[in-house]
Motif scaffolding. Structure first.
Motif, PDB file in Angstrom:
ATOM      1  N   THR A 194       0.799  -1.232   0.000  1.00 19.08           N
ATOM      2  CA  THR A 194       0.000   0.000   0.000  1.00 19.08           C
ATOM      3  C   THR A 194       0.826   1.274   0.000  1.00 19.08           C
ATOM      4  OG1 THR A 194      -0.151  -0.107   2.410  1.00 19.08           O
ATOM      5  CG2 THR A 194      -1.961  -1.080   1.159  1.00 19.08           C
ATOM      6  N   ASP A 195       2.138   1.166   0.003  1.00 18.72           N
ATOM      7  CA  ASP A 195       2.993   2.353   0.063  1.00 18.72           C
ATOM      8  C   ASP A 195       2.958   3.091  -1.279  1.00 18.72           C
ATOM      9  OD1 ASP A 195       4.965   4.246   0.274  1.00 18.72           O
ATOM     10  OD2 ASP A 195       6.359   2.944   1.320  1.00 18.72           O
ATOM     11  N   ILE A 196       2.430   4.310  -1.279  1.00 23.73           N
ATOM     12  CA  ILE A 196       2.294   5.064  -2.526  1.00 23.73           C
ATOM     13  C   ILE A 196       3.639   5.563  -3.058  1.00 23.73           C
ATOM     14  CG2 ILE A 196      -0.071   5.774  -2.063  1.00 23.73           C
ATOM     15  CD1 ILE A 196       1.006   8.501  -1.203  1.00 23.73           C
ATOM     16  N   TYR A 197       4.661   5.547  -2.226  1.00 24.10           N
ATOM     17  CA  TYR A 197       5.975   6.023  -2.652  1.00 24.10           C
ATOM     18  C   TYR A 197       6.871   4.890  -3.155  1.00 24.10           C
ATOM     19  CZ  TYR A 197       4.337   9.965   0.078  1.00 24.10           C
ATOM     20  OH  TYR A 197       3.591  10.989   0.568  1.00 24.10           O
ATOM     21  N   TRP A 198       6.424   3.655  -3.050  1.00 24.84           N
ATOM     22  CA  TRP A 198       7.258   2.478  -3.312  1.00 24.84           C
ATOM     23  C   TRP A 198       7.930   2.522  -4.680  1.00 24.84           C
ATOM     24  CZ3 TRP A 198       9.381  -0.989  -0.372  1.00 24.84           C
ATOM     25  CH2 TRP A 198       9.886  -2.151  -0.930  1.00 24.84           C
ATOM     26  N   GLU A 199       7.207   2.865  -5.708  1.00 24.24           N
ATOM     27  CA  GLU A 199       7.749   2.844  -7.068  1.00 24.24           C
ATOM     28  C   GLU A 199       8.849   3.885  -7.277  1.00 24.24           C
ATOM     29  OE1 GLU A 199       7.267   0.428  -9.226  1.00 24.24           O
ATOM     30  OE2 GLU A 199       5.921  -0.476  -7.757  1.00 24.24           O
ATOM     31  N   ASN A 200       8.904   4.885  -6.417  1.00 26.18           N
ATOM     32  CA  ASN A 200       9.928   5.922  -6.546  1.00 26.18           C
ATOM     33  C   ASN A 200      11.249   5.553  -5.871  1.00 26.18           C
ATOM     34  OD1 ASN A 200       8.098   7.577  -7.923  1.00 26.18           O
ATOM     35  ND2 ASN A 200       7.318   8.416  -6.011  1.00 26.18           N
ATOM     36  N   PHE A 201      11.259   4.488  -5.077  1.00 24.08           N
ATOM     37  CA  PHE A 201      12.473   4.072  -4.371  1.00 24.08           C
ATOM     38  C   PHE A 201      13.404   3.315  -5.301  1.00 24.08           C
ATOM     39  CE2 PHE A 201       9.805   3.703  -0.260  1.00 24.08           C
ATOM     40  CZ  PHE A 201       9.910   5.063  -0.040  1.00 24.08           C
ATOM     41  N   SER A 202      14.694   3.391  -5.008  1.00 27.69           N
ATOM     42  CA  SER A 202      15.659   2.582  -5.759  1.00 27.69           C
ATOM     43  C   SER A 202      15.489   1.117  -5.346  1.00 27.69           C
ATOM     44  CB  SER A 202      17.083   3.037  -5.440  1.00 27.69           C
ATOM     45  OG  SER A 202      17.427   2.680  -4.107  1.00 27.69           O
ATOM     46  N   GLU A 203      16.012   0.216  -6.166  1.00 32.77           N
ATOM     47  CA  GLU A 203      15.908  -1.212  -5.860  1.00 32.77           C
ATOM     48  C   GLU A 203      16.610  -1.536  -4.538  1.00 32.77           C
ATOM     49  OE1 GLU A 203      13.997  -3.456  -7.287  1.00 32.77           O
ATOM     50  OE2 GLU A 203      13.312  -1.888  -8.646  1.00 32.77           O
ATOM     51  N   ARG A 204      17.751  -0.898  -4.298  1.00 32.53           N
ATOM     52  CA  ARG A 204      18.480  -1.133  -3.045  1.00 32.53           C
ATOM     53  C   ARG A 204      17.634  -0.686  -1.836  1.00 32.53           C
ATOM     54  NH1 ARG A 204      23.295   0.093  -4.647  1.00 32.53           N
ATOM     55  NH2 ARG A 204      24.020  -2.046  -4.657  1.00 32.53           N
ATOM     56  N   THR A 205      16.998   0.475  -1.934  1.00 28.94           N
ATOM     57  CA  THR A 205      16.135   0.971  -0.852  1.00 28.94           C
ATOM     58  C   THR A 205      14.956   0.035  -0.629  1.00 28.94           C
ATOM     59  OG1 THR A 205      16.763   3.245  -1.345  1.00 28.94           O
ATOM     60  CG2 THR A 205      14.765   2.934  -0.052  1.00 28.94           C
ATOM     61  N   LYS A 206      14.368  -0.449  -1.713  1.00 26.45           N
ATOM     62  CA  LYS A 206      13.264  -1.413  -1.587  1.00 26.45           C
ATOM     63  C   LYS A 206      13.734  -2.672  -0.854  1.00 26.45           C
ATOM     64  CE  LYS A 206      10.874  -0.059  -5.844  1.00 26.45           C
ATOM     65  NZ  LYS A 206      10.488  -0.495  -7.198  1.00 26.45           N
ATOM     66  N   GLY A 207      14.921  -3.136  -1.193  1.00 29.79           N
ATOM     67  CA  GLY A 207      15.472  -4.319  -0.526  1.00 29.79           C
ATOM     68  C   GLY A 207      15.686  -4.094   0.954  1.00 29.79           C
ATOM     69  N   ILE A 208      16.201  -2.907   1.311  1.00 28.19           N
ATOM     70  CA  ILE A 208      16.437  -2.579   2.726  1.00 28.19           C
ATOM     71  C   ILE A 208      15.115  -2.524   3.484  1.00 28.19           C
ATOM     72  CG2 ILE A 208      17.199  -0.742   4.288  1.00 28.19           C
ATOM     73  CD1 ILE A 208      19.392  -0.105   2.139  1.00 28.19           C
ATOM     74  N   ILE A 209      14.121  -1.855   2.910  1.00 21.57           N
ATOM     75  CA  ILE A 209      12.808  -1.744   3.566  1.00 21.57           C
ATOM     76  C   ILE A 209      12.194  -3.128   3.745  1.00 21.57           C
ATOM     77  CG2 ILE A 209      10.433  -0.921   3.287  1.00 21.57           C
ATOM     78  CD1 ILE A 209      11.689   1.566   1.867  1.00 21.57           C
ATOM     79  N   ASP A 210      12.239  -3.943   2.693  1.00 18.31           N
ATOM     80  CA  ASP A 210      11.679  -5.289   2.795  1.00 18.31           C
ATOM     81  C   ASP A 210      12.429  -6.128   3.827  1.00 18.31           C
ATOM     82  OD1 ASP A 210       9.564  -4.981   1.072  1.00 18.31           O
ATOM     83  OD2 ASP A 210      10.568  -5.909  -0.645  1.00 18.31           O
ATOM     84  N   MET A 211      13.750  -6.045   3.844  1.00 21.36           N
ATOM     85  CA  MET A 211      14.539  -6.826   4.797  1.00 21.36           C
ATOM     86  C   MET A 211      14.183  -6.434   6.232  1.00 21.36           C
ATOM     87  SD  MET A 211      17.021  -9.090   5.269  1.00 21.36           S
ATOM     88  CE  MET A 211      18.272  -9.146   4.006  1.00 21.36           C
TER      89      MET A 211
END
Length: 196
Positions: free
Chosen positions: A95-112
């Motif tokens: 549901t994060d509306i900003y998710w698509e704007n994050f870099s792949e590395r940032t997405k990985g950190i948030i998910d981890m």
């Protein structure tokens, strides 16, 4: 040619990511895929039993006592047990509306961080509490109060801790994929967002 004798690795990756991690990810993903497809066979059971109920009720004026309970239990069990498969396929809601704007590395950190601090503690708690409820149901011989069929309840209750276990197993694969994403700044494998 890949380092592990033919197993496919994401493009451009060789020895930087441990071979054992690829093996674990592929084994868990294969397990979740197979279990998800087996669990989906429950829908055939639902189609057959509900069709039978409709024919008996409206064709012969002889409704059953067991279809209602067996159908809601089968549907509930399939829903719960299919969660690991949905996680594997990337079908859970984000549901994060900003998710698509994050870099792949940032997405990985948030998910981890989410897996370590939220997912696993919640799933472990969910498993322990629901296991106790399933064991209580077994010990007391609990039966349903929904109909005169009075089916035993422990198999239905046991699907809840089993669902938590299946989710946590797939979670191991997802954590390793996050690690990969953090290390290399790209997805382990791209998943199209799907609806199951």
């Amino acid at each position: 040619m890949s380092i592990d004798g033919g197993a496919s690795h994401p493009a451009g990756v060789g020895r930087e990511f441990p071979h054992a991690f690829y093996t674990i990810i592929r084994a868990i993903d294969r397990f979740s895929d197979v279990t998800g497809k087996l669990i989906s066979l429950t829908m055939l059971f639902l189609v057959v039993t509900i069709t039978y109920e409709v024919v008996m009720r409206y064709g012969f004026n002889a409704p059953t006592a067991w279809v209602y309970e067996s159908s809601f239990m089968a549907n509930g069990a399939a829903f719960m047990l299919g969660c690991g498969y949905a996680l594997y396929k990337g079908a859970h809601v984000r549901t994060d509306i900003y998710w698509e704007n994050f870099s792949e590395r940032t997405k990985g950190i948030i998910d981890m961080i989410s897996y370590v601090l939220l997912f696993y503690p919640v799933m472990i708690t969910f498993m322990v509490v629901s296991y106790d409820a399933a064991m209580h149901s077994w010990d007391t011989g609990e039966r349903s109060q929904e109909s005169v069929w009075r089916v035993i309840m422990w198999p239905f209750r046991a699907t809840i801790p089993l669902a938590a276990v299946l989710l946590m197993i797939q979670g191991v694969s997802e954590v390793l994929k996050c690690w990969y994403q953090i290390q290399f700044g790209r997805e382990f494998e791209h998943k199209e967002k799907i609806e199951i």
